[in-house]
Write a protein that holds these residues in place. Sequence first.
Motif, short mmCIF file in Angstrom:
data_model
loop_
_atom_site.label_atom_id
_atom_site.label_comp_id
_atom_site.label_asym_id
_atom_site.label_seq_id
_atom_site.Cartn_x
_atom_site.Cartn_y
_atom_site.Cartn_z
N ALA A 20 60.84 26.77 38.79
CA ALA A 20 59.77 25.79 38.97
C ALA A 20 59.17 25.91 40.37
O ALA A 20 57.94 25.85 40.55
CB ALA A 20 60.31 24.38 38.75
N ALA A 21 60.03 26.08 41.39
CA ALA A 21 59.54 26.21 42.77
C ALA A 21 58.69 27.46 42.93
O ALA A 21 57.63 27.43 43.57
CB ALA A 21 60.74 26.25 43.73
N ARG A 22 59.15 28.58 42.34
CA ARG A 22 58.37 29.83 42.43
C ARG A 22 57.01 29.68 41.75
O ARG A 22 55.98 30.13 42.25
CB ARG A 22 59.13 30.98 41.79
N GLU A 28 49.92 27.08 43.96
CA GLU A 28 49.31 26.69 45.22
C GLU A 28 48.35 27.77 45.72
O GLU A 28 47.27 27.46 46.25
CB GLU A 28 50.39 26.43 46.27
N ARG A 29 48.71 29.05 45.53
CA ARG A 29 47.81 30.13 45.94
C ARG A 29 46.54 30.10 45.11
O ARG A 29 45.44 30.29 45.63
CB ARG A 29 48.52 31.49 45.79
N LEU A 30 46.70 29.90 43.80
CA LEU A 30 45.52 29.80 42.93
C LEU A 30 44.64 28.63 43.35
O LEU A 30 43.41 28.74 43.40
CB LEU A 30 45.95 29.63 41.47
N ARG A 35 39.82 26.44 46.09
CA ARG A 35 39.23 25.61 47.13
C ARG A 35 38.37 26.44 48.07
O ARG A 35 37.32 25.99 48.53
CB ARG A 35 40.34 24.91 47.91
N ALA A 36 38.82 27.66 48.37
CA ALA A 36 38.02 28.53 49.23
C ALA A 36 36.69 28.85 48.56
O ALA A 36 35.64 28.88 49.22
CB ALA A 36 38.79 29.82 49.52
N ALA A 37 36.73 29.07 47.25
CA ALA A 37 35.49 29.34 46.52
C ALA A 37 34.55 28.15 46.61
O ALA A 37 33.34 28.29 46.79
CB ALA A 37 35.80 29.67 45.06
N TYR A 159 41.35 22.37 40.03
CA TYR A 159 42.52 21.60 40.44
C TYR A 159 43.79 22.23 39.89
O TYR A 159 43.79 22.81 38.80
CB TYR A 159 42.44 20.17 39.91
N VAL A 160 44.87 22.10 40.65
CA VAL A 160 46.20 22.32 40.10
C VAL A 160 46.75 20.91 39.85
O VAL A 160 47.13 20.22 40.79
CB VAL A 160 47.10 23.11 41.06
#
Length: 400
Positions: A20-22, A28-30, A35-37, A159-160
């Motif tokens: 789950a943590a991985r 989070e990267r996605l 967000r950068a986009a 959103y995640v």
Amino acid sequence: MASLPADEIDSSFAAVSDLAARSNLVLERLRDNARAARANERREPIFTIGRAADLIGRTTQAIREAERDGRLPEPPRTETGRRVGYTLAQLNDMRGLFGTRPWRSNEDPCAVIAVQNFKGGVGKSTVSVHLAQYLAIQGYRVALIDCDSQGSATTLFGYVPDLDLTEDDTLYPFLRHDDIGSLDYALRKTHFDQLELIPANLRLFQSEYELAGRMARGQSTLLNRLAEGINSIADRFDVIVIDPPPALGAISLSVLRAANSLVVPIPPTVMDFSSTAAFLTMLEETMAQLHEMGFPTGLSFLRFVASKVDEGKSMQKEMLNLMRSLYGHSIVRTPLKDSAEIDNATARLMSVYELDGPLTSRSVRERCLTYLDGVNAEIEIDIRLTWPSHAARLRQEGHA
């Protein structure tokens, strides 16, 4: 049945926790990429003057004249003097100036469309999001309500769900607390002008148990709760699109109660057709039960969308022909064919409509847009036929 030793249980729990943590790190990267986009203003659709003219129902000359005489601001230009393009908000300003907004009249009912099938993996969220965005591009005031705790539609807006949102951002408080009178608190603006979103995350799943438990104790009026919430915001929108869970539960029943129209995505495979047949049987029984409980259950329209179509597969082609023969005018004429453009956009937490250019090739993108626009344009006509202020003109044009 014998229970597992404590050390094996601890080991399994640790393994699940680690996975789950991985997974959350990847999400989070996605999310950061999405967000950068957004920060680079790449997610808001931009339209050329020719496309803008088509969408607002006026000529490019009319737009240029309005800019020259100051009725419209000129769009930004590059160093070489080339127009950067128009945002959707600017298109809607043009519609206001030229009197071409397609809104319903105050006397017309708000179209509340559930995109529903009780089987997962049929393209339900893809259809929901692209329908909502298409309608916004056409100038309608749209809300998309994500009722699925998996949050797939929410994810396509960048959103995640379980990292970016809390349960208070979703339907959950409204379904749980009778003293909340409106869904206004959950609506959030999106990067599409006049399109608002009520997001979902995993916590919404808890409301399934709570609603079911309260209904089992005789509180059957809870099925009306979502309809009450939609009524509290309906005057602000022309169309409300609902993306429900892919299962028959308390929320799905509430969606069926709230909706006045139904769109059913169905891939042309034997298994999906079989599941949809079962869905229709359950839908019939559910509508009969809702009617017996005193809830109105009429639908303004019921449409099937052949989704994830691959006509290169002979069995799919046969199933598609069977579906057309069986459902007749109830099936949307344009099939929503499987496309790498949709897959690649989804992988970036985006939709095809917000991309500036192809992620695959220009020809693949153009074909994909042809499918999406064809499906959504037919549903748009269905919506407008439910509005007396639009229906007479559409019938004169031969749309009914």
